[in-house]
Every structure is written in structure tokens, then in C-alpha cells.
Design a protein around this motif. Structure first.
Motif, mmCIF file in Angstrom:
data_model
loop_
_atom_site.group_PDB
_atom_site.id
_atom_site.type_symbol
_atom_site.label_atom_id
_atom_site.label_comp_id
_atom_site.label_asym_id
_atom_site.label_seq_id
_atom_site.Cartn_x
_atom_site.Cartn_y
_atom_site.Cartn_z
ATOM 1 N N GLU A 8 37.792 -14.241 -6.741
ATOM 2 C CA GLU A 8 38.359 -15.147 -7.400
ATOM 3 C C GLU A 8 38.852 -16.473 -6.537
ATOM 4 O O GLU A 8 39.374 -16.289 -5.155
ATOM 5 N N GLU A 9 38.737 -17.474 -7.141
ATOM 6 C CA GLU A 9 39.084 -18.896 -6.459
ATOM 7 C C GLU A 9 39.867 -19.649 -7.533
ATOM 8 O O GLU A 9 39.247 -20.192 -8.544
ATOM 9 N N ILE A 10 41.194 -20.009 -7.419
ATOM 10 C CA ILE A 10 41.949 -20.637 -8.251
ATOM 11 C C ILE A 10 42.111 -21.948 -7.875
ATOM 12 O O ILE A 10 42.404 -22.409 -6.719
ATOM 13 N N LYS A 11 42.035 -22.815 -8.817
ATOM 14 C CA LYS A 11 42.303 -24.285 -8.583
ATOM 15 C C LYS A 11 43.631 -24.724 -8.431
ATOM 16 O O LYS A 11 44.631 -24.017 -8.968
ATOM 17 N N GLU A 12 43.773 -25.558 -7.361
ATOM 18 C CA GLU A 12 45.231 -25.920 -6.856
ATOM 19 C C GLU A 12 46.055 -26.201 -8.058
ATOM 20 O O GLU A 12 45.594 -27.166 -8.984
ATOM 21 N N GLY A 13 47.231 -25.522 -8.131
ATOM 22 C CA GLY A 13 48.261 -26.108 -9.404
ATOM 23 C C GLY A 13 48.348 -24.986 -10.315
ATOM 24 O O GLY A 13 49.191 -25.131 -11.062
ATOM 25 N N TYR A 14 47.207 -23.903 -10.553
ATOM 26 C CA TYR A 14 47.186 -23.086 -11.320
ATOM 27 C C TYR A 14 48.127 -22.019 -10.912
ATOM 28 O O TYR A 14 47.879 -21.532 -9.862
ATOM 29 N N ASN A 15 48.839 -21.521 -11.947
ATOM 30 C CA ASN A 15 49.900 -20.146 -11.577
ATOM 31 C C ASN A 15 49.142 -19.076 -12.162
ATOM 32 O O ASN A 15 48.911 -18.932 -13.477
ATOM 33 N N ARG A 16 48.575 -18.061 -11.388
ATOM 34 C CA ARG A 16 48.008 -16.897 -11.774
ATOM 35 C C ARG A 16 48.754 -15.681 -11.429
ATOM 36 O O ARG A 16 48.213 -14.674 -11.210
ATOM 37 N N ASP A 17 50.037 -15.871 -10.724
ATOM 38 C CA ASP A 17 50.788 -14.926 -10.260
ATOM 39 C C ASP A 17 51.672 -14.262 -11.359
ATOM 40 O O ASP A 17 52.802 -14.526 -11.270
ATOM 41 N N ILE A 18 51.200 -13.800 -12.186
ATOM 42 C CA ILE A 18 51.440 -13.217 -13.378
ATOM 43 C C ILE A 18 50.899 -11.650 -13.465
ATOM 44 O O ILE A 18 50.160 -11.349 -13.662
ATOM 45 N N PRO A 19 52.168 -10.777 -14.087
ATOM 46 C CA PRO A 19 51.861 -9.606 -13.828
ATOM 47 C C PRO A 19 50.827 -9.191 -15.633
ATOM 48 O O PRO A 19 51.127 -9.868 -16.366
ATOM 49 N N LEU A 20 49.734 -8.350 -15.257
ATOM 50 C CA LEU A 20 48.994 -7.915 -16.195
ATOM 51 C C LEU A 20 49.484 -6.730 -17.024
ATOM 52 O O LEU A 20 50.108 -6.053 -16.441
ATOM 53 N N GLN A 21 49.395 -6.618 -18.490
ATOM 54 C CA GLN A 21 49.718 -5.614 -19.062
ATOM 55 C C GLN A 21 48.584 -4.927 -19.576
ATOM 56 O O GLN A 21 47.973 -5.281 -20.667
#
Length: 212
Positions: free
Chosen positions: A143-156
Motif C-alpha cells: 500500500e502506498e497512500i498519496k500525501e494528504g489522504y487519511n486512511r487511519d480508519i478502523p475497518l468493520q
């Protein structure tokens, strides 16, 4: 006698409970970052196999994993199959044509937003409410996330089966195999801690393993 009558009443009430949905929903995420686009023909093989296993009432969607994947725009083909076999066959042909266009037109993406794709998949399948929910991830799992994107989100992921497919080894994995093993362990831990089940199927000659 009263006890026996009570047991029979309980059994009758259980038999008359809410019906259990037996249809299935499958959402396939396809990595389109960098050189992984070379694997798209293999992805099409998986899609055709899955289509052949779909029955009336089942739902199937195919979406891309690219720079930002938490969007309806990433869904390249989607369908819920009709009860009439003739209509179902037309739906399957239309689905294959949409996938062919996707494979022909896709350009390599700069980033790999797997978490965004998973969030979109969960939302889509929860809306469809199938009896069984499966997410296929066709990716090298880097996984490589673009700068500024928030993916620190819990998965359900309670009630979801996740299957990683064709997890290819990168050139850096050849130098240090712990990177490859670490990616697998990281995603397995993330999925299981979120309530989902996790499997890896790299042998695409054994596709019968991907769906129950």
C-alpha cells in the motif's frame, strides 16, 4: 406433557423465524498501480471464473485500486443477477464487456490505496445485504497512500471473508524476503483484528478455493 408441548412450541417458533439469506455478494478489488497492470489478464481469468459461479440473486462488483479508491467511480462493473436465466446470461455478457473495456483502457496508477478500496467494498456489500460477503483483493499488497489522504480508519469486517489473490513478489522482496512475509502478516493481522477472515490464494490454477 406440558414440557413436551413447550419444546414443540419452541421448535415451531424457531422454524418460523426470519428467513436466512442464501445469496452471496462478491466485490473484487484490482490493483492498477505501476507494473502490476501487467497482471490484469490474470485478473480477468478470476472474474470469468467468479461469473460462472454466480447464481440468481447474487451480487458481483469489480473495482480498481489506484491513487484514491474510496469512490463509486472506481467500480468498473457491478450487477445483481435476475431470477430469469435468459436475463442473467445477458447480464453476464454485459459484465464481461465492461471488464474488457476496463482492462484495455487502464493506465498504471501512481499510488495504491488498498484501505480506501476496502472501505468502498464494505459499504457496497453492506447496502446489498447478501447472505455471504466476500472481498477478493488482487494485488501485491504493497500500500502506498498519496500525501494528504487519511486512511487511519478502523475497518468493520465482521461477517466478511477476504481473499488475497496473486500476491506477487517485488524486486525488493527478492533482496529481503521478510518484506514479503511482513506484508502478508500485516494484512492478515489488520483483517482479523477488524473481525474478518483472511486467506491467501496464489495458485490461480486452483480458483475453486476462492469461493465456498
Amino acid at each position: 406433557m406440558k414440557r413436551l408441548t413447550g419444546i414443540l412450541c419452541c421448535l415451531l417458533l424457531a422454524a418460523c423465524g426470519e428467513p436466512v439469506a442464501r445469496n452471496q455478494g462478491v466485490y473484487m478489488l484490482i490493483d492498477t498501480s505501476g507494473t502490476y497492470t501487467r497482471e490484469l489478464d490474470k485478473a480477468r481469468q478470476v472474474i470469468n471464473f467468479t461469473l460462472a459461479r454466480m447464481n440468481p440473486g447474487d451480487t458481483f462488483a469489480v473495482a480498481s485500486i489506484n491513487t484514491g479508491s474510496f469512490s463509486e467511480k472506481n467500480i468498473k462493473a457491478k450487477v445483481t443477477f435476475d431470477d430469469r436465466p435468459s436475463v442473467t446470461n445477458k447480464q453476464k455478457r454485459a459484465f464481461q464487456q465492461a471488464v474488457d473495456r476496463f482492462v484495455a483502457e487502464t493506465e498504471p496508477a501512481a499510488y495504491t490505496d488498498i484501505t480506501g478500496g476496502l472501505l468502498q467494498a464494505v459499504e457496497y456489500l453492506n447496502e446489498k445485504e447478501p447472505g455471504r460477503k466476500t472481498i477478493l483483493i488482487f494485488s501485491d499488497l504493497k500500500e502506498e497512500i498519496k500525501e494528504g489522504y487519511n486512511r487511519d480508519i478502523p475497518l468493520q469486517l465482521n461477517g466478511f471473508d477476504l481473499v488475497a489473490l496473486n500476491v506477487t513478489k517485488l524486486s525488493s522482496d527478492n533482496v529481503d524476503p521478510t518484506e514479503y512475509l511482513g506484508r502478508l502478516e500485516q494484512w492478515q493481522s489488520k483483517v482479523e483484528q477488524s473481525g474478518g477472515s483472511w486467506r491467501v490464494v496464489n495458485d490461480l490454477e486452483r480458483l475453486e478455493k476462492i469461493l465456498p
